[in-house]
Design a protein around this motif. Structure first.
Motif, PDB file in Angstrom:
ATOM      1  N   ASP A  20     -19.114 -32.355 -18.502  1.00 31.21           N
ATOM      2  CA  ASP A  20     -18.389 -31.524 -19.477  1.00 31.21           C
ATOM      3  C   ASP A  20     -16.882 -31.640 -19.276  1.00 31.21           C
ATOM      4  N   ARG A  21     -16.439 -31.589 -18.020  1.00 34.23           N
ATOM      5  CA  ARG A  21     -15.001 -31.691 -17.746  1.00 34.23           C
ATOM      6  C   ARG A  21     -14.473 -33.075 -18.124  1.00 34.23           C
ATOM      7  N   ALA A  22     -15.276 -34.102 -17.897  1.00 36.70           N
ATOM      8  CA  ALA A  22     -14.868 -35.468 -18.271  1.00 36.70           C
ATOM      9  C   ALA A  22     -14.706 -35.586 -19.783  1.00 36.70           C
ATOM     10  N   GLN A  23     -15.599 -34.954 -20.548  1.00 33.85           N
ATOM     11  CA  GLN A  23     -15.511 -34.985 -22.020  1.00 33.85           C
ATOM     12  C   GLN A  23     -14.238 -34.293 -22.487  1.00 33.85           C
ATOM     13  N   ILE A  24     -13.896 -33.185 -21.864  1.00 32.80           N
ATOM     14  CA  ILE A  24     -12.690 -32.453 -22.253  1.00 32.80           C
ATOM     15  C   ILE A  24     -11.448 -33.283 -21.929  1.00 32.80           C
ATOM     16  N   ARG A  25     -11.428 -33.905 -20.764  1.00 33.61           N
ATOM     17  CA  ARG A  25     -10.287 -34.733 -20.359  1.00 33.61           C
ATOM     18  C   ARG A  25      -9.993 -35.806 -21.415  1.00 33.61           C
ATOM     19  N   LYS A  26     -11.040 -36.342 -22.041  1.00 30.14           N
ATOM     20  CA  LYS A  26     -10.874 -37.402 -23.041  1.00 30.14           C
ATOM     21  C   LYS A  26     -10.115 -36.943 -24.287  1.00 30.14           C
ATOM     22  N   LEU A  27     -10.022 -35.635 -24.494  1.00 30.97           N
ATOM     23  CA  LEU A  27      -9.299 -35.116 -25.657  1.00 30.97           C
ATOM     24  C   LEU A  27      -7.783 -35.273 -25.521  1.00 30.97           C
ATOM     25  N   PHE A  28      -7.326 -35.561 -24.299  1.00 25.43           N
ATOM     26  CA  PHE A  28      -5.897 -35.542 -24.001  1.00 25.43           C
ATOM     27  C   PHE A  28      -5.419 -36.886 -23.474  1.00 25.43           C
TER      28      PHE A  28
END
Length: 197
Positions: free
Chosen positions: A111-119
């Protein structure tokens, strides 16, 4: 069907807002066990930023569940959706030229890796608020560990549900060793070193 939805380019972009604010924008993503000190630390850093006239905002796990994510539970699927929404809201704050501090257990690496991809790579700082589970349980500021032990709370991270610590966070803050002020000093120093502020 969303094929008729078209992105509308705003008149002012992120770079314009960063110039206005005179500082970089991005996400400080605080992750750690319940009771590790995420919210305390995020708010301590936020106060410091405010005192330095830096535009910032804290998104706190409990507060978000009172509104935007009201109705989501704590199953793995609901946790993933909870964080997906937070990631998108955080992205809006970054686009507005602010530093957003997110205080969420966010237990799963994926989940944290997916969020990181937004930025962009230089817009996301993962901060592992590290504290042994026994110390978190001793602190237990909301009495949640006690309720989880009694079976009153299901899927509680650190008891019935796992926490997957970050593999390569930008910062690790051991709140068992450092006070909130000392920890905030480390984060502010990191932001200055990396020319966020």
């Amino acid at each position: 069907m969303t094929h008729h939805i078209v992105w509308h380019q705003p008149a002012m972009d992120k770079a314009d807002r960063q110039r206005l604010n005179q500082h970089k924008s991005g996400v400080l993503w605080f992750t750690g066990l319940p009771g590790s000190g995420k919210s305390t630390l995020a708010n301590t850093v936020d106060r410091r930023l405010y005192q330095s006239k830096i535009r910032s905002y804290v998104l706190d796990g409990d507060n978000i569940r009172h509104g935007l994510n009201k109705g989501l539970g704590f199953s793995k699927e609901d946790r993933t959706e909870n964080l997906r929404r937070i990631g998108e809201v955080a992205k809006l704050f970054v686009d507005s030229g602010q530093i957003v501090l997110t205080a969420f257990v966010s237990p799963y690496l994926k989940d944290r890796a997916q969020i990181r991809k937004l930025f962009s790579e230089d817009e996301f700082i993962e901060i592992h608020v590290s504290c042994p589970v026994d110390i978190c349980e001793q602190r237990d500021p909301k009495g949640l560990y006690q309720k989880a032990r009694k079976g009153e709370i299901k899927d509680f991270t650190g008891i019935q549900s796992p926490y997957e610590p970050p593999v390569r966070p930008e910062l690790i803050i051991d709140t068992n060793r450092y006070t909130a002020d000392e920890s905030a000093d480390m984060i502010i120093a990191y932001l200055k070193e990396n020319k966020w502020i």
